[in-house]
Scaffold this active site. Sequence first.
Site, PDB file in Angstrom:
ATOM      1  N   CYS A 133       0.813  -1.223   0.000  1.00 20.74           N
ATOM      2  CA  CYS A 133       0.000   0.000   0.000  1.00 20.74           C
ATOM      3  C   CYS A 133       0.853   1.283   0.000  1.00 20.74           C
ATOM      4  O   CYS A 133       0.603   2.205  -0.781  1.00 20.74           O
ATOM      5  CB  CYS A 133      -0.946  -0.001   1.199  1.00 20.74           C
ATOM      6  SG  CYS A 133      -0.234  -0.695   2.686  1.00 20.74           S
ATOM      7  N   HIS A 257      -3.214   6.166   4.293  1.00 19.53           N
ATOM      8  CA  HIS A 257      -1.814   6.369   4.691  1.00 19.53           C
ATOM      9  C   HIS A 257      -1.344   7.746   4.202  1.00 19.53           C
ATOM     10  O   HIS A 257      -1.752   8.205   3.130  1.00 19.53           O
ATOM     11  CB  HIS A 257      -0.905   5.331   4.030  1.00 19.53           C
ATOM     12  CG  HIS A 257      -1.118   3.923   4.496  1.00 19.53           C
ATOM     13  ND1 HIS A 257      -1.854   3.581   5.593  1.00 19.53           N
ATOM     14  CD2 HIS A 257      -0.634   2.750   3.983  1.00 19.53           C
ATOM     15  CE1 HIS A 257      -1.835   2.259   5.749  1.00 19.53           C
ATOM     16  NE2 HIS A 257      -1.114   1.743   4.780  1.00 19.53           N
TER      17      HIS A 257
END
Length: 350
Positions: A133, A257
């Site tokens: 990710c 994130h």
Amino acid sequence: MLKKKDKYNVAIMGATGAVGGKFLSILEERNFPVKELRLLASERSKGKKLKFAGKKCPVEILTHRSFRGIDIVLSSAGAARSLEFLPSAVKTGAVSVDNSSAFRMDKDVPLVVPEVNPHEIEKHKGIIANPNCSTIQAVVALYPLHKKAKIKRIVASTYQSVSGAGQKNILELERQEEAINKVVDNWTIGSHTVDKFLVKEFPHQIAFNLIPQIDVFLDNAYTKEEMKLVHETRKIMGDEAIKITSTCIRVPVFFAHSESINIETEKKLTPEEARKILSKAPGVVLVDDPKKHKYPMPLNAEGKNEVFVGRIREDESIENGLNLWVVSDNLRKGAALNAIQIAELLIKHA
Ligand SMILES: NC(=O)c1ccc[n+]([C@@H]2O[C@H](COP(=O)([O-])OP(=O)(O)OC[C@H]3O[C@@H](n4cnc5c(N)ncnc54)[C@H](OP(=O)(O)O)[C@@H]3O)[C@@H](O)[C@H]2O)c1
């Protein structure tokens, strides 16, 4: 190779997980041509049903025979399961897009971000790896700058949400926050520390805290997560010469994130030029008007498909340097969406 069809039989390995849930919703959102959907998970999920396209689909236990008749496998059940079961999927003729780290650095397995290296999918031998990710959002933002000015060095510090570690970790933050909110006097030292039994998944309490460790430590004192960003970025951008160092931090944010990225380029790139490039870059949304308090934030990126970039400014400590702030939903572009985009490319080229 995927055979051209109107609709495809799709299996989701790890359907009950954090990424699995996003596979279901994104397949529906994008009208993916699904003929039959097979949901696979562990014994723990026996009897569960998950909603897809208005119907309740039963979850089946993953076995080596789960892939019969399947064209496309979207896999997110952890590296051990991918290593054990995906070879069986390959044998039945299915093409797998794997979210785990199992095959990412295998030289025979393409590691693909459609905005960066879509052509790599042609080299697949039954498995295509989806990057980590934190790597995906970094390369979506950096590749257009690399093409223009050639990046020599990257220093990345990540601020990664708890959903990046899976469903149980989302619940752990929720339970810790609940416990703290029950304490009346939240200002006293120690009153925002939870009982040890509420710390199970992360190595330390995550609520009201930061943990400078994601995944295990390696011999070089970096974590596995930090080295994934180094190796995967080089493989996807097709440039082993880029110097990369990273620090990965877990933060008490549920979704998306964030990354503070410093780059040094061969050719000079002004912040204005970088903004111009990124405003046209595929999959990127520029949010960069700091005086009006406009910059990317995880709360705004949650549930969105794009990679948001802002705080672009010159690194005044070196000649050709820029700082950027990059935010994206780790469960969508960082995992399920990227994998589904790869599957869409496979269909386009079938
Ligand atoms: N979360 C992210 O942002 C993210 C991003 C990129 C890549 N990934 C990768 O995607 C994978 C899944 O992550 P996640 O966050 O979705 O984890 P998760 O929420 O913990 O889900 C794990 C899934 O795997 C299944 N599973 C576990 N052990 C199994 C077994 N022995 N047999 C069959 N199924 C099994 C689970 O089924 P049960 O419910 O039955 O246990 C569940 O469906 C991991 O490899 C992770 O590294 C995650």
